[in-house]
Design a protein around this motif. Sequence first.
Motif, PDB file in Angstrom:
ATOM      1  N   GLY A  89      12.270  -3.594   4.070  1.00 59.30           N
ATOM      2  CA  GLY A  89      12.955  -2.494   4.047  1.00 59.30           C
ATOM      3  C   GLY A  89      12.463  -1.299   3.449  1.00 59.30           C
ATOM      4  N   LYS A  90      11.530  -1.283   3.356  1.00 61.02           N
ATOM      5  CA  LYS A  90      10.545  -0.228   2.527  1.00 61.02           C
ATOM      6  C   LYS A  90      10.067   0.749   3.765  1.00 61.02           C
ATOM      7  CE  LYS A  90      10.412  -2.894  -0.873  1.00 61.02           C
ATOM      8  NZ  LYS A  90      11.477  -3.099  -1.878  1.00 61.02           N
ATOM      9  N   HIS A  91      10.474   2.374   3.443  1.00 66.29           N
ATOM     10  CA  HIS A  91       9.868   3.341   4.135  1.00 66.29           C
ATOM     11  C   HIS A  91       8.259   3.257   3.782  1.00 66.29           C
ATOM     12  CE1 HIS A  91      14.018   4.757   5.271  1.00 66.29           C
ATOM     13  NE2 HIS A  91      14.200   4.493   3.685  1.00 66.29           N
ATOM     14  N   VAL A  92       7.505   3.808   5.032  1.00 66.68           N
ATOM     15  CA  VAL A  92       6.146   3.863   4.973  1.00 66.68           C
ATOM     16  C   VAL A  92       5.572   5.263   5.127  1.00 66.68           C
ATOM     17  CG1 VAL A  92       4.130   2.749   5.923  1.00 66.68           C
ATOM     18  CG2 VAL A  92       6.181   1.350   5.798  1.00 66.68           C
ATOM     19  N   LEU A  93       4.829   5.481   4.180  1.00 62.67           N
ATOM     20  CA  LEU A  93       3.765   6.671   4.600  1.00 62.67           C
ATOM     21  C   LEU A  93       2.115   5.951   4.486  1.00 62.67           C
ATOM     22  CD1 LEU A  93       2.527   9.484   4.504  1.00 62.67           C
ATOM     23  CD2 LEU A  93       2.735   9.641   1.710  1.00 62.67           C
ATOM     24  N   CYS A  94       1.608   6.098   5.610  1.00 59.24           N
ATOM     25  CA  CYS A  94       0.208   5.322   5.599  1.00 59.24           C
ATOM     26  C   CYS A  94      -0.695   6.143   5.815  1.00 59.24           C
ATOM     27  CB  CYS A  94       0.460   4.184   7.037  1.00 59.24           C
ATOM     28  SG  CYS A  94      -0.985   3.346   7.150  1.00 59.24           S
ATOM     29  N   GLN A 120       5.525   7.735   8.312  1.00 58.30           N
ATOM     30  CA  GLN A 120       5.193   8.866   8.443  1.00 58.30           C
ATOM     31  C   GLN A 120       3.349   8.466   8.117  1.00 58.30           C
ATOM     32  OE1 GLN A 120       6.523  12.237   5.969  1.00 58.30           O
ATOM     33  NE2 GLN A 120       4.376  12.607   5.455  1.00 58.30           N
ATOM     34  N   GLU A 121       2.565   9.402   9.162  1.00 57.46           N
ATOM     35  CA  GLU A 121       1.177   9.139   9.122  1.00 57.46           C
ATOM     36  C   GLU A 121       0.243  10.196   7.971  1.00 57.46           C
ATOM     37  OE1 GLU A 121      -2.589   7.987  11.728  1.00 57.46           O
ATOM     38  OE2 GLU A 121      -0.890   8.912  12.849  1.00 57.46           O
ATOM     39  N   GLY A 122      -0.701   9.988   7.429  1.00 56.74           N
ATOM     40  CA  GLY A 122      -1.274  10.547   6.238  1.00 56.74           C
ATOM     41  C   GLY A 122      -2.176  11.772   6.851  1.00 56.74           C
TER      42      GLY A 122
END
Length: 347
Positions: A89-94, A120-122
């Motif tokens: 359940g964690k949002h992801v910035l990768c 979201q991608e970095g």
Amino acid sequence: MARRVNLGVLGAGGIAMRKTIPGMLKARNCRLAAVMDPVGVDRVAAAFGVAKAYTSEDDLLADPEVEAVYIASPVACHASQIVRAAEAGKHVLCEKPLCLSLRQAKEAVAACRKHKVILQEGYMMKFHGAHAKIKELIEAGRLGKIVYMRAQLSCWYPRIPGAWRQDPKTGGGGALIDMATHLYDLLEFFAGPIRRIAALTATLVQDYKSDDASTTLLEFKSGAQATVDCFYCIPDEASRTRLEVYGSQGAMLSEGTIGQGKNGKLEGIYGLGDAVYDAAQNKDVARKFQRIPFKAVNPYTAECEYFADCILRGRAPAVNDAKNALHLMSLVENAYGSSKARRLLPV
């Protein structure tokens, strides 16, 4: 105090320690809650005053205080970490590239959609102040029709024991997947979607398996053309990281804006294209480029603020979203496929 998103970092060395964590700490809506790395994590935690330091991703993902994760581990770890974060359940910035392959990326995106978490991608270069100014002036029509662009990003990256970018099995490739994709993304920000792609890749100087040399030819749906050159075998001092955008009525040129900083130089010339044909073609005309000011923005701070804002507002990112991530992985596979087949491939 305004609400802040509690972030945990998976892979707290490398780019996370050098750039993203310092940028994150300046973000108005982010709080660094925990860091995780199998090696040296206590040093990272001490450097940034973080109370929670984990050596296991299981422990960080089980932490109820962590609402979202920033993933900066080797690319070979991304797919499983994205899926596991989504399941928790964690949002992801990768960090980019999202995964080793398009197949892996599709699985990661599907997991985020299933568990209704933001991905979201970095690709942070769109947040640079100079690039935002270029976008603004293009949209205002100052350059006329965009016809050609060139973007350059190179560095000296010699053999380093254990460096995951130097083996395609852990990094997905070399200079092309690591650096050229930043520029594919940036040029699409200016000119819209890429239609066809052709690439040359090679290992010319360095002693490792990944490509240390890449040159890409791009055709956009608008008809614009571009070249992207990215190398691991050009000394940093020899590369000016130039960006050139040419239109039917002018041009914008930058130097030092492509990279991990916030500064650089931007200049432009406008209102051209109406003169008569110069049959002499002596090319000794006066070129009156003017310096263009822009706001110095830490792209990592802006990237983190944007990610946290999407979480707080409950909306998917409009830039660097899952769709864009899949598109860029498709570009990567077509670029490497083109290099292997030695021909232009449709996207």
